[in-house]
Design a protein around this motif. Structure first.
Motif, PDB file in Angstrom:
ATOM      1  N   LEU A 122       0.838  -1.198   0.000  1.00  0.00           N
ATOM      2  CA  LEU A 122       0.000   0.000   0.000  1.00  0.00           C
ATOM      3  C   LEU A 122       0.878   1.255   0.000  1.00  0.00           C
ATOM      4  O   LEU A 122       0.569   2.237  -0.680  1.00  0.00           O
ATOM      5  N   PHE A 123       1.968   1.202   0.736  1.00  0.00           N
ATOM      6  CA  PHE A 123       2.892   2.333   0.775  1.00  0.00           C
ATOM      7  C   PHE A 123       3.446   2.629  -0.613  1.00  0.00           C
ATOM      8  O   PHE A 123       3.509   3.797  -1.024  1.00  0.00           O
ATOM      9  N   ASP A 124       3.835   1.586  -1.339  1.00  0.00           N
ATOM     10  CA  ASP A 124       4.367   1.775  -2.694  1.00  0.00           C
ATOM     11  C   ASP A 124       3.325   2.415  -3.614  1.00  0.00           C
ATOM     12  O   ASP A 124       3.638   3.297  -4.413  1.00  0.00           O
ATOM     13  N   ILE A 125       2.099   1.963  -3.496  1.00  0.00           N
ATOM     14  CA  ILE A 125       1.018   2.504  -4.328  1.00  0.00           C
ATOM     15  C   ILE A 125       0.764   3.971  -3.973  1.00  0.00           C
ATOM     16  O   ILE A 125       0.641   4.822  -4.861  1.00  0.00           O
ATOM     17  N   LEU A 126       0.704   4.263  -2.689  1.00  0.00           N
ATOM     18  CA  LEU A 126       0.465   5.641  -2.261  1.00  0.00           C
ATOM     19  C   LEU A 126       1.606   6.561  -2.695  1.00  0.00           C
ATOM     20  O   LEU A 126       1.385   7.724  -3.053  1.00  0.00           O
ATOM     21  N   LYS A 127       2.811   6.019  -2.691  1.00  0.00           N
ATOM     22  CA  LYS A 127       3.965   6.804  -3.129  1.00  0.00           C
ATOM     23  C   LYS A 127       3.865   7.127  -4.627  1.00  0.00           C
ATOM     24  O   LYS A 127       4.194   8.231  -5.050  1.00  0.00           O
ATOM     25  N   LYS A 128       3.372   6.180  -5.414  1.00  0.00           N
ATOM     26  CA  LYS A 128       3.243   6.386  -6.861  1.00  0.00           C
ATOM     27  C   LYS A 128       2.271   7.514  -7.203  1.00  0.00           C
ATOM     28  O   LYS A 128       2.417   8.167  -8.217  1.00  0.00           O
ATOM     29  N   VAL A 129       1.259   7.715  -6.357  1.00  0.00           N
ATOM     30  CA  VAL A 129       0.246   8.747  -6.633  1.00  0.00           C
ATOM     31  C   VAL A 129       0.418   9.971  -5.721  1.00  0.00           C
ATOM     32  O   VAL A 129      -0.482  10.797  -5.622  1.00  0.00           O
ATOM     33  N   ASN A 130       1.573  10.059  -5.077  1.00  0.00           N
ATOM     34  CA  ASN A 130       1.879  11.195  -4.188  1.00  0.00           C
ATOM     35  C   ASN A 130       0.942  11.290  -2.988  1.00  0.00           C
ATOM     36  O   ASN A 130       0.546  12.376  -2.577  1.00  0.00           O
ATOM     37  N   LYS A 137     -14.565  14.439   7.438  1.00  0.00           N
ATOM     38  CA  LYS A 137     -13.475  14.448   8.408  1.00  0.00           C
ATOM     39  C   LYS A 137     -13.376  13.090   9.114  1.00  0.00           C
ATOM     40  O   LYS A 137     -12.290  12.539   9.289  1.00  0.00           O
ATOM     41  N   MET A 138     -14.531  12.526   9.491  1.00  0.00           N
ATOM     42  CA  MET A 138     -14.558  11.231  10.170  1.00  0.00           C
ATOM     43  C   MET A 138     -14.045  10.118   9.239  1.00  0.00           C
ATOM     44  O   MET A 138     -13.237   9.281   9.629  1.00  0.00           O
ATOM     45  N   LYS A 139     -14.518  10.139   7.984  1.00  0.00           N
ATOM     46  CA  LYS A 139     -14.084   9.119   7.026  1.00  0.00           C
ATOM     47  C   LYS A 139     -12.589   9.234   6.742  1.00  0.00           C
ATOM     48  O   LYS A 139     -11.904   8.215   6.599  1.00  0.00           O
ATOM     49  N   SER A 140     -12.096  10.443   6.671  1.00  0.00           N
ATOM     50  CA  SER A 140     -10.658  10.658   6.443  1.00  0.00           C
ATOM     51  C   SER A 140      -9.841  10.124   7.608  1.00  0.00           C
ATOM     52  O   SER A 140      -8.787   9.514   7.408  1.00  0.00           O
ATOM     53  N   GLN A 141     -10.338  10.353   8.812  1.00  0.00           N
ATOM     54  CA  GLN A 141      -9.642   9.844   9.991  1.00  0.00           C
ATOM     55  C   GLN A 141      -9.646   8.309   9.995  1.00  0.00           C
ATOM     56  O   GLN A 141      -8.632   7.682  10.304  1.00  0.00           O
ATOM     57  N   ASN A 142     -10.778   7.719   9.639  1.00  0.00           N
ATOM     58  CA  ASN A 142     -10.843   6.253   9.546  1.00  0.00           C
ATOM     59  C   ASN A 142      -9.881   5.728   8.488  1.00  0.00           C
ATOM     60  O   ASN A 142      -9.250   4.680   8.679  1.00  0.00           O
ATOM     61  N   LEU A 143      -9.775   6.451   7.387  1.00  0.00           N
ATOM     62  CA  LEU A 143      -8.846   6.062   6.322  1.00  0.00           C
ATOM     63  C   LEU A 143      -7.410   6.075   6.842  1.00  0.00           C
ATOM     64  O   LEU A 143      -6.654   5.125   6.610  1.00  0.00           O
ATOM     65  N   MET A 144      -7.051   7.130   7.548  1.00  0.00           N
ATOM     66  CA  MET A 144      -5.691   7.213   8.099  1.00  0.00           C
ATOM     67  C   MET A 144      -5.449   6.123   9.139  1.00  0.00           C
ATOM     68  O   MET A 144      -4.370   5.535   9.183  1.00  0.00           O
ATOM     69  N   ASN A 145      -6.471   5.853   9.936  1.00  0.00           N
ATOM     70  CA  ASN A 145      -6.349   4.783  10.938  1.00  0.00           C
ATOM     71  C   ASN A 145      -6.156   3.422  10.268  1.00  0.00           C
ATOM     72  O   ASN A 145      -5.548   2.524  10.847  1.00  0.00           O
ATOM     73  N   PHE A 146      -6.671   3.255   9.069  1.00  0.00           N
ATOM     74  CA  PHE A 146      -6.483   2.017   8.325  1.00  0.00           C
ATOM     75  C   PHE A 146      -5.105   1.976   7.670  1.00  0.00           C
ATOM     76  O   PHE A 146      -4.417   0.957   7.702  1.00  0.00           O
ATOM     77  N   ILE A 147      -4.699   3.080   7.069  1.00  0.00           N
ATOM     78  CA  ILE A 147      -3.466   3.090   6.273  1.00  0.00           C
ATOM     79  C   ILE A 147      -2.217   2.904   7.123  1.00  0.00           C
ATOM     80  O   ILE A 147      -1.354   2.087   6.786  1.00  0.00           O
ATOM     81  N   TYR A 148      -2.097   3.647   8.209  1.00  0.00           N
ATOM     82  CA  TYR A 148      -0.852   3.626   8.969  1.00  0.00           C
ATOM     83  C   TYR A 148      -0.441   2.227   9.439  1.00  0.00           C
ATOM     84  O   TYR A 148       0.714   1.833   9.247  1.00  0.00           O
ATOM     85  N   PRO A 149      -1.307   1.416  10.010  1.00  0.00           N
ATOM     86  CA  PRO A 149      -0.849   0.078  10.419  1.00  0.00           C
ATOM     87  C   PRO A 149      -0.724  -0.901   9.246  1.00  0.00           C
ATOM     88  O   PRO A 149      -0.172  -1.989   9.412  1.00  0.00           O
ATOM     89  N   ASN A 150      -1.234  -0.521   8.075  1.00  0.00           N
ATOM     90  CA  ASN A 150      -1.233  -1.450   6.937  1.00  0.00           C
ATOM     91  C   ASN A 150      -0.354  -0.998   5.775  1.00  0.00           C
ATOM     92  O   ASN A 150      -0.493  -1.510   4.666  1.00  0.00           O
TER      93      ASN A 150
END
Length: 183
Positions: free
Chosen positions: A81-89, A131-144
């Motif tokens: 996921l990190f590699d993919i996120l890096k590709k799209v900035n 704002k809530m959905k964005s926070q949930n997204l970040m809570n998902f991304i960081y550990p994964n």
């Protein structure tokens, strides 16, 4: 005695007329100030909403690019996921600007039309939801971030699509209120 009563009534009528004229001038002046205030606040709200709409449009394009990239690499078990996120900035979430709305909603909200008040309240609710959905997204991304499985990539895609739907709902509300203001 009759003269005194006539003089008294004359004075009272003069005083009452003077008071009524003063009240009329005061009301006229207050209405003028209120109209000026509403004009300024409406202009400010429209500017903020226009900037928000532009930010949403730009971010949706970036988010769709992320979805396409996730679809392209979803079966690649060496791409995280990190590699993919890096590709799209990374991930971008639009800034929903409603400062002018908050200013009037805390002071002279009764001066605005009901439809505008209702729409701005809906935009504010959608902003909080985003704002809530964005926070949930970040809570998902960081550990994964190092996850490479298709299920995590699909879940990230679904979360981004959900965010896009909320952004589109905000954009629709903005288009409705800015179209009404132009008329």
């Amino acid at each position: 005695m009759k003269k005194k009563i006539k003089a008294f009534v004359k004075e009272i009528v003069t005083i009452i007329v003077g008071i009524l004229i003063a009240l009329w001038i005061n009301n006229w002046n207050e209405n003028r100030k209120d109209k000026k205030y509403i004009h300024h606040i409406t202009t400010s709200i429209n500017k903020e909403l226009s900037e928000t709409r532009d930010d949403i449009i730009n971010n949706i394009a970036t988010q769709k690019s992320l979805i396409d990239t996730l679809d392209f690499y979803k079966k690649e078990d060496k791409i995280s996921l990190f590699d993919i996120l890096k590709k799209v900035n990374g991930i971008n979430i639009p800034s929903i600007k409603i400062n002018s709305w908050k200013a009037i909603s805390n002071s002279k909200i009764e001066l605005m039309e009901y439809d505008k008040v209702s729409t701005m309240a809906n935009i504010e609710e959608q902003r909080e939801l985003l704002k809530m959905k964005s926070q949930n997204l970040m809570n998902f991304i960081y550990p994964n971030t190092n996850e490479t499985g298709i299920d995590k990539k699909e879940l990230l895609k679904l979360m981004i699509l959900d965010i896009i739907n909320t952004e589109l709902a905000i954009q629709k509300q903005i288009n409705g209120i800015t179209t009404d203001s132009a008329n």
